[in-house]
Design an enzyme around this catalytic site. Structure first.
Site, PDB file in Angstrom:
ATOM      1  N   HIS A 142     134.952  52.572 -55.047  1.00  0.00           N
ATOM      2  CA  HIS A 142     134.901  54.010 -55.323  1.00  0.00           C
ATOM      3  C   HIS A 142     136.314  54.564 -55.494  1.00  0.00           C
ATOM      4  O   HIS A 142     136.591  55.309 -56.449  1.00  0.00           O
ATOM      5  CB  HIS A 142     134.187  54.712 -54.159  1.00  0.00           C
ATOM      6  CG  HIS A 142     134.255  56.204 -54.201  1.00  0.00           C
ATOM      7  ND1 HIS A 142     133.203  56.998 -54.620  1.00  0.00           N
ATOM      8  CD2 HIS A 142     135.256  57.073 -53.870  1.00  0.00           C
ATOM      9  CE1 HIS A 142     133.549  58.269 -54.548  1.00  0.00           C
ATOM     10  NE2 HIS A 142     134.790  58.342 -54.086  1.00  0.00           N
ATOM     11  N   GLU A 143     137.214  54.208 -54.589  1.00  0.00           N
ATOM     12  CA  GLU A 143     138.584  54.728 -54.664  1.00  0.00           C
ATOM     13  C   GLU A 143     139.341  54.177 -55.875  1.00  0.00           C
ATOM     14  O   GLU A 143     140.086  54.905 -56.543  1.00  0.00           O
ATOM     15  CB  GLU A 143     139.341  54.395 -53.375  1.00  0.00           C
ATOM     16  CG  GLU A 143     138.768  55.052 -52.124  1.00  0.00           C
ATOM     17  CD  GLU A 143     138.645  56.558 -52.252  1.00  0.00           C
ATOM     18  OE1 GLU A 143     139.478  57.170 -52.937  1.00  0.00           O
ATOM     19  OE2 GLU A 143     137.709  57.128 -51.670  1.00  0.00           O
ATOM     20  N   HIS A 146     138.438  56.127 -58.897  1.00  0.00           N
ATOM     21  CA  HIS A 146     139.203  57.368 -59.048  1.00  0.00           C
ATOM     22  C   HIS A 146     140.483  57.098 -59.844  1.00  0.00           C
ATOM     23  O   HIS A 146     140.881  57.892 -60.695  1.00  0.00           O
ATOM     24  CB  HIS A 146     139.566  57.943 -57.678  1.00  0.00           C
ATOM     25  CG  HIS A 146     138.486  58.765 -57.054  1.00  0.00           C
ATOM     26  ND1 HIS A 146     137.879  59.815 -57.713  1.00  0.00           N
ATOM     27  CD2 HIS A 146     137.911  58.707 -55.822  1.00  0.00           C
ATOM     28  CE1 HIS A 146     136.966  60.364 -56.914  1.00  0.00           C
ATOM     29  NE2 HIS A 146     136.957  59.705 -55.778  1.00  0.00           N
ATOM     30  N   GLU A 224     133.366  62.914 -57.825  1.00  0.00           N
ATOM     31  CA  GLU A 224     132.854  62.051 -56.755  1.00  0.00           C
ATOM     32  C   GLU A 224     131.608  61.300 -57.224  1.00  0.00           C
ATOM     33  O   GLU A 224     131.469  60.102 -56.972  1.00  0.00           O
ATOM     34  CB  GLU A 224     132.546  62.886 -55.509  1.00  0.00           C
ATOM     35  CG  GLU A 224     133.771  63.459 -54.808  1.00  0.00           C
ATOM     36  CD  GLU A 224     134.764  62.406 -54.386  1.00  0.00           C
ATOM     37  OE1 GLU A 224     134.337  61.300 -53.957  1.00  0.00           O
ATOM     38  OE2 GLU A 224     135.979  62.666 -54.501  1.00  0.00           O
TER      39      GLU A 224
END
Length: 304
Positions: A142-143, A146, A224
């Site tokens: 997930h990070e 980003h 997100e």
């Protein structure tokens, strides 16, 4: 719904929100130029807002890491963590980011940096101690998403736009205090027009910053969702991220969280949202992150 479909939908929604920002700014610029007869006002506000945002964009990683007393990880410290990040970075086609650990018992993480070559991924000690490998991979994916989705750049653009609107509204308020909107015409019709413009200006002055902030928060929530979908696509195992969200939803808030950096984290650092809690529409408008139950629902609907 497939991972690719969800990813495309979130990208479209993000840019629709940013387009709404631009329309709002163009409208404000037109209104103020009509009020003052000087289009240069908008250019000045833009310049000031951009200048103020460049510093935070360029040095954001150093500022945030220092704020949370994060320590860089070496192979001697935690080789397994670095290998997981390296494998995910290779899969995502990204350079290996620097990895840091935050001395904090609450499980959380964030990614920052002005571009992929200067990216940073930070995780808390609580995240490492509470999640298993598949869950940790889901959070790290997930990070890294980003970073791959250039969310730092998108966030900076949004901050510039919000700052521009706030500066323009503040300028209008101060001009009223200094009598800058006095009508030069003494005829009755001119006074009526001036009065209408004044009322419209006051309404815009009050509502514009609020609307801008709401759009900023909406963009943050969309990013997100996009990072969740992209992370699930990267690991091909949404269940890992779902399980991590469930664990984090019951965790205690971070001790040193701040409003200025809340949007950076994997999940809201101020409190754990219970999975079964229902969040009202009004509360959602002012959240930096989507409710965890919505993130889980979106991930559960994906099919690899």
């Amino acid at each position: 719904m497939t991972l690719y479909t969800e990813q495309r939908k979130n990208i479209v929604r993000t840019w629709l929100l940013i387009t709404s920002f631009l329309v709002l700014i163009i409208g404000l610029g037109w209104f103020f130029s009509q009020m003052y007869g000087n289009p240069g006002i908008l250019y000045i506000a833009t310049g000031v807002s951009v200048f103020m945002s460049i510093g935070s964009y360029w040095w954001s990683d150093k500022l945030v890491l220092s704020m949370y007393k994060a320590k860089e990880v070496t192979m001697r410290d935690n080789p397994e963590l670095l290998r997981i990040v390296e494998n995910l970075a290779i899969s995502a086609g990204l350079p290996m980011p620097r990895v840091y650990i935050i001395p904090e018992s609450s499980p959380n993480a964030f990614a920052t940096g002005r571009n992929a070559e200067h990216a940073v991924v930070a995780v808390t000690e609580g995240l490492l101690s509470r999640l298993d490998r598949s869950e940790l991979e889901g959070v790290l994916a997930h990070e890294l998403s980003h970073i791959g989705n250039k969310d730092m750049l998108v966030s900076t653009v949004v901050v510039v736009l919000v700052g521009l609107i706030s500066i323009a509204s503040d300028f209008f308020m101060r001009s009223m205090m200094w009598g800058g909107l006095r009508n030069r015409d003494n005829d009755r019709g001119g006074n009526q027009i001036q009065g209408i413009l004044l009322i419209v200006g006051i309404v815009l002055m009050i509502l514009s910053p609020i609307i801008a902030t709401l759009i900023q928060l909406a963009v943050s929530r969309r990013r997100e969702f996009l990072a969740d979908a992209s992370g699930a696509l990267l690991t091909r195992y949404p269940e890992g991220l779902i399980s991590a969200l469930k664990k984090i939803s019951n965790a205690e808030p971070m001790k040193k969280a701040t409003e200025a950096t809340a949007h950076l984290f994997f999940e809201n650092p101020f409190r754990g949202d219970k999975k079964n809690d229902k969040t009202s529409f009004l509360v959602k408008l002012f959240m930096t992150h989507p409710p965890i139950e919505e993130r889980i629902k979106a991930l559960e609907s994906l099919r690899v």
